[in-house]
Scaffold this motif. Structure first.
Motif, PDB file in Angstrom:
ATOM      1  N   VAL A  31      41.491  51.043  38.213  1.00 20.18           N
ATOM      2  CA  VAL A  31      41.235  51.549  36.863  1.00 20.18           C
ATOM      3  C   VAL A  31      39.930  50.978  36.322  1.00 20.18           C
ATOM      4  N   GLY A  32      39.688  49.691  36.570  1.00 24.07           N
ATOM      5  CA  GLY A  32      38.463  49.069  36.103  1.00 24.07           C
ATOM      6  C   GLY A  32      37.220  49.657  36.736  1.00 24.07           C
ATOM      7  N   LEU A  33      37.276  49.924  38.037  1.00 20.49           N
ATOM      8  CA  LEU A  33      36.134  50.523  38.730  1.00 20.49           C
ATOM      9  C   LEU A  33      35.810  51.900  38.161  1.00 20.49           C
ATOM     10  N   ILE A  34      36.848  52.696  37.945  1.00 22.39           N
ATOM     11  CA  ILE A  34      36.633  54.038  37.388  1.00 22.39           C
ATOM     12  C   ILE A  34      36.117  53.944  35.956  1.00 22.39           C
ATOM     13  N   GLY A  35      36.750  53.083  35.151  1.00 20.16           N
ATOM     14  CA  GLY A  35      36.336  52.940  33.765  1.00 20.16           C
ATOM     15  C   GLY A  35      34.921  52.417  33.632  1.00 20.16           C
ATOM     16  N   GLY A  36      34.539  51.476  34.496  1.00 15.63           N
ATOM     17  CA  GLY A  36      33.186  50.941  34.442  1.00 15.63           C
ATOM     18  C   GLY A  36      32.147  51.929  34.923  1.00 15.63           C
ATOM     19  N   LEU A  66      45.467  43.495  32.950  1.00 17.02           N
ATOM     20  CA  LEU A  66      44.319  43.606  32.056  1.00 17.02           C
ATOM     21  C   LEU A  66      43.126  42.799  32.571  1.00 17.02           C
ATOM     22  N   GLY A  67      43.400  41.641  33.165  1.00 17.86           N
ATOM     23  CA  GLY A  67      42.324  40.836  33.745  1.00 17.86           C
ATOM     24  C   GLY A  67      41.642  41.544  34.905  1.00 17.86           C
ATOM     25  N   ALA A  68      42.431  42.254  35.719  1.00 17.45           N
ATOM     26  CA  ALA A  68      41.851  43.004  36.841  1.00 17.45           C
ATOM     27  C   ALA A  68      40.942  44.115  36.330  1.00 17.45           C
ATOM     28  N   ILE A  69      41.356  44.789  35.264  1.00  9.30           N
ATOM     29  CA  ILE A  69      40.518  45.844  34.686  1.00  9.30           C
ATOM     30  C   ILE A  69      39.219  45.242  34.156  1.00  9.30           C
ATOM     31  N   TYR A  70      39.324  44.120  33.476  1.00  9.03           N
ATOM     32  CA  TYR A  70      38.159  43.447  32.886  1.00  9.03           C
ATOM     33  C   TYR A  70      37.128  43.107  33.951  1.00  9.03           C
ATOM     34  N   MET A  71      37.573  42.435  35.002  1.00 10.34           N
ATOM     35  CA  MET A  71      36.647  42.011  36.057  1.00 10.34           C
ATOM     36  C   MET A  71      36.046  43.209  36.789  1.00 10.34           C
ATOM     37  N   ALA A  72      36.870  44.176  37.173  1.00  9.79           N
ATOM     38  CA  ALA A  72      36.385  45.307  37.965  1.00  9.79           C
ATOM     39  C   ALA A  72      35.465  46.217  37.167  1.00  9.79           C
ATOM     40  N   ALA A  73      35.715  46.363  35.869  1.00 11.83           N
ATOM     41  CA  ALA A  73      34.876  47.245  35.053  1.00 11.83           C
ATOM     42  C   ALA A  73      33.459  46.705  34.932  1.00 11.83           C
ATOM     43  N   GLU A  74      33.313  45.382  34.890  1.00  6.13           N
ATOM     44  CA  GLU A  74      31.966  44.803  34.813  1.00  6.13           C
ATOM     45  C   GLU A  74      31.165  45.127  36.070  1.00  6.13           C
ATOM     46  N   TYR A  75      31.841  45.199  37.220  1.00  3.46           N
ATOM     47  CA  TYR A  75      31.165  45.625  38.446  1.00  3.46           C
ATOM     48  C   TYR A  75      30.997  47.140  38.499  1.00  3.46           C
ATOM     49  N   ALA A 111      22.082  48.804  48.138  1.00  2.01           N
ATOM     50  CA  ALA A 111      22.157  48.439  46.725  1.00  2.01           C
ATOM     51  C   ALA A 111      23.608  48.282  46.282  1.00  2.01           C
ATOM     52  N   LEU A 112      24.481  49.177  46.717  1.00  3.52           N
ATOM     53  CA  LEU A 112      25.894  49.097  46.357  1.00  3.52           C
ATOM     54  C   LEU A 112      26.542  47.870  46.969  1.00  3.52           C
ATOM     55  N   TYR A 113      26.187  47.563  48.208  1.00  2.47           N
ATOM     56  CA  TYR A 113      26.718  46.357  48.851  1.00  2.47           C
ATOM     57  C   TYR A 113      26.266  45.102  48.108  1.00  2.47           C
ATOM     58  N   VAL A 114      24.997  45.040  47.752  1.00  2.38           N
ATOM     59  CA  VAL A 114      24.482  43.875  47.020  1.00  2.38           C
ATOM     60  C   VAL A 114      25.215  43.724  45.695  1.00  2.38           C
ATOM     61  N   ALA A 115      25.458  44.839  45.012  1.00  5.24           N
ATOM     62  CA  ALA A 115      26.116  44.792  43.706  1.00  5.24           C
ATOM     63  C   ALA A 115      27.527  44.226  43.808  1.00  5.24           C
ATOM     64  N   VAL A 116      28.308  44.692  44.780  1.00  2.00           N
ATOM     65  CA  VAL A 116      29.696  44.225  44.862  1.00  2.00           C
ATOM     66  C   VAL A 116      29.763  42.789  45.383  1.00  2.00           C
ATOM     67  N   ILE A 117      28.881  42.409  46.291  1.00  2.36           N
ATOM     68  CA  ILE A 117      28.869  41.028  46.775  1.00  2.36           C
ATOM     69  C   ILE A 117      28.443  40.087  45.654  1.00  2.36           C
ATOM     70  N   ALA A 118      27.407  40.460  44.907  1.00  6.24           N
ATOM     71  CA  ALA A 118      26.957  39.634  43.788  1.00  6.24           C
ATOM     72  C   ALA A 118      28.046  39.522  42.726  1.00  6.24           C
ATOM     73  N   SER A 119      28.703  40.634  42.417  1.00  8.42           N
ATOM     74  CA  SER A 119      29.772  40.618  41.411  1.00  8.42           C
ATOM     75  C   SER A 119      30.912  39.704  41.851  1.00  8.42           C
ATOM     76  N   SER A 120      31.233  39.735  43.135  1.00  6.59           N
ATOM     77  CA  SER A 120      32.332  38.918  43.647  1.00  6.59           C
ATOM     78  C   SER A 120      31.974  37.439  43.607  1.00  6.59           C
ATOM     79  N   ILE A 121      30.755  37.100  44.023  1.00  2.00           N
ATOM     80  CA  ILE A 121      30.334  35.694  43.998  1.00  2.00           C
ATOM     81  C   ILE A 121      30.289  35.186  42.558  1.00  2.00           C
ATOM     82  N   GLY A 122      29.701  35.977  41.673  1.00  2.00           N
ATOM     83  CA  GLY A 122      29.655  35.581  40.270  1.00  2.00           C
ATOM     84  C   GLY A 122      31.041  35.463  39.663  1.00  2.00           C
ATOM     85  N   ASN A 310      26.796  39.142  35.074  1.00  3.45           N
ATOM     86  CA  ASN A 310      27.763  39.806  34.195  1.00  3.45           C
ATOM     87  C   ASN A 310      29.208  39.610  34.650  1.00  3.45           C
ATOM     88  N   ASN A 311      29.433  39.329  35.945  1.00  7.23           N
ATOM     89  CA  ASN A 311      30.800  39.042  36.371  1.00  7.23           C
ATOM     90  C   ASN A 311      31.154  37.569  36.203  1.00  7.23           C
TER      91      ASN A 311
END
Length: 513
Positions: A31-36, A66-75, A111-122, A310-311
């Protein structure tokens, strides 16, 4: 709190690995991925939409969802930012600066790989800080008064020097337009209306999300209508894209640490939010980079700096929420409501009385980030397929989403008009070479700077210290010096860039001769 931490963590972690909890995590991340990714449906909106569905869940399960939505939406905001140059969330604006040029070059999957790896590390970095240092960091956030928040906003505005290095004057003008838009509406101190031109609808000001959708989504779609290309970008084979994305944090550990720290620190400060964390982190990454001239043209470092910050901000924003009962962002404020609806009072007593729930919520972000990483990696190939869709199909779809997203903010048709007007304005600004991110930065930081400047003036008059109040406080002084260093550094880099261009031109002329 300290006694509970080492003894209870293994049992709490095991309790999170049940079928129900993992199912809620997967659902929340999806839900967070779609919403973001959908323009206009930010993390706070996605959480608010799902909040009524959590009433039947126990407190721990509700917070995990709700926490899962919060984190995933930022990515999730990075996906549309990279593919169609339309940030799904305000925090993904800096991601679009380098992500979309990479997609145009045929490097969308990288670019998509960098974004998700960076979001996960952050995200993991923010959770680690939240878990280990919540009490002292919460106390640190209380030290930030009005003068400190004012200088933080000014330091954020100084990022314009880096965002608009190619044409500093146009960047300043764009930021000035954003600051002006931020003043529209009722003056928070005097109650007078500014620049409303007699319009009742403008008395509440210009909302950020409709303006963002206009300046980016609508303006970008109008630009695409004038292109002769059938698709947004060329789709080419991207062998080694994942390997390059994984190698980036190992090759630049200081980028990882600096960006994540900025995200956590900004997140701790109430009212700052992911947008400021992203802008500041991006500006600092460009300032310290050896390849700063590539920023804005397809630098993977820029994506990493923006997304990791942002993550990481998510963990930072939960520090004052859980320890002091002070939300650090709009999404954290909704989580505050979720806590109170379940009979939990955020603050020091939360850990003493319901430490099991508090720590379960914190620990849940570890599997949340891991699920987000896996879903992001496996779906990047699917996301990249959007580039194969014809422009004449993408444009109407994005415009419809922009209209829906702007209307959903306040259920106001006037916000739809704001989106359209900002879209036309953004289109013409882009045609004349103006950069739009400084404009949004002005809109984001304008109210923060104005409110805290006014508040600091009131406090200074009470203490009879006038303007000295802004420069004599230690943290204010440090932020002021940092701001000056950022401006001087940006000017120095601009001088070096122009000198390099001039030397290269002289070299080419001599070789031709």
């Amino acid at each position: 709190m300290g006694d509970f931490l080492p003894e209870g963590l293994p049992a709490l972690m095991a309790g999170l690995l049940t079928f129900q909890k993992l199912g809620l995590i997967v659902l929340g991340v999806a839900v967070g991925l779609i919403g973001g990714a959908l323009p206009g449906i930010s993390a706070s909106v996605a959480i608010a939409l799902v909040l009524p569905l959590t009433f039947t869940l126990d407190p721990t399960s509700a917070l995990i969802l709700l926490g899962a939505i919060y984190m995933a939406a930022e990515y999730g905001g990075s996906v549309s930012a990279i593919l169609i140059n339309t940030p799904g969330t305000p925090a993904a604006i800096c991601t679009a600066l380098d992500g979309h040029p990479m997609a145009v070059e045929g490097r969308a999957r990288e670019a998509l790989y960098v974004a998700v790896i960076a979001s996960s590390i952050g995200g993991l970095f923010g959770v680690a800080i939240l878990l280990l240092f919540t009490p002292p960091l919460a106390a640190f956030s209380l030290v930030f008064g009005a003068p400190e928040m004012f200088w933080l906003a000014v330091a954020g505005l100084a990022v314009v020097c880096n965002l608009a290095a190619d044409n500093f004057l146009k960047g300043v003008i764009a930021a000035g337009i954003g600051l002006w838009i931020a003043t529209i509406g009722q003056d928070p101190a005097t109650g007078f209306y500014r620049y409303t031109f007699g319009s009742y609808d403008l008395e509440g000001g210009v909302e950020l999300v409709p303006a963002l959708l206009g300046f980016f989504a609508v303006a970008q779609m109008l630009t695409l209508l004038g292109t002769k290309e059938g698709t947004i970008a060329k789709v080419v084979s991207q062998a080694g894209a994942l390997r390059k994305a994984i190698a980036l944090p190992f090759n630049q550990p200081f980028l990882v640490l600096r960006s994540s720290l900025i995200g956590v620190i900004v997140g701790i400060l109430p009212g700052a939010g992911a947008s400021i964390a992203s802008f500041v982190s991006y500006g600092e990454a460009k300032r310290f980079s050896r390849n700063s001239e590539k920023f804005g043209k397809g630098a993977a470092e820029g994506i990493f700096a923006s997304e990791s910050a942002n993550n990481a901000m998510v963990g930072g924003s939960l520090v004052p929420l859980l320890a002091l009962g002070i939300p650090g962002s709009a999404s954290a404020a909704i989580l505050f409501g979720a806590l109170t609806m379940n009979g939990l009072v955020p603050g020091p007593q939360l850990f003493a009385e319901r430490g099991d729930i508090a720590y379960s919520f914190i620990l849940s972000f570890i599997p949340i980030v891991l699920v987000m990483l896996l879903m992001g990696l496996f779906s990047s190939r699917i996301y990249a397929a959007v580039l194969r869709v014809k422009v004449n199909m993408i444009v109407p779809a994005v415009l419809v989403l922009a209209i829906i997203g702007s209307y959903a903010v306040r259920n106001s048709l006037f916000d739809v008009w704001i989106t359209g007007i900002c879209g036309l304005g953004g289109f013409f600004l882009m045609r004349f070479g103006f950069s739009l991110p400084p404009l949004i930065l002005g809109m984001v930081l304008g109210p923060l700077a104005e409110d805290n400047f006014r508040r600091a003036l009131v406090l200074s008059s009470v203490s009879d210290s006038t303007m000295e109040y802004f420069v004599t406080r230690p943290i204010s002084l440090v932020l002021m010096v940092v701001t000056l260093l950022m401006v001087v550094s940006a000017f120095w880099q601009e001088i070096r860039r122009r000198r390099s261009i001039r030397d290269n031109a002289v070299t080419m002329e001599s070789s031709d001769g």
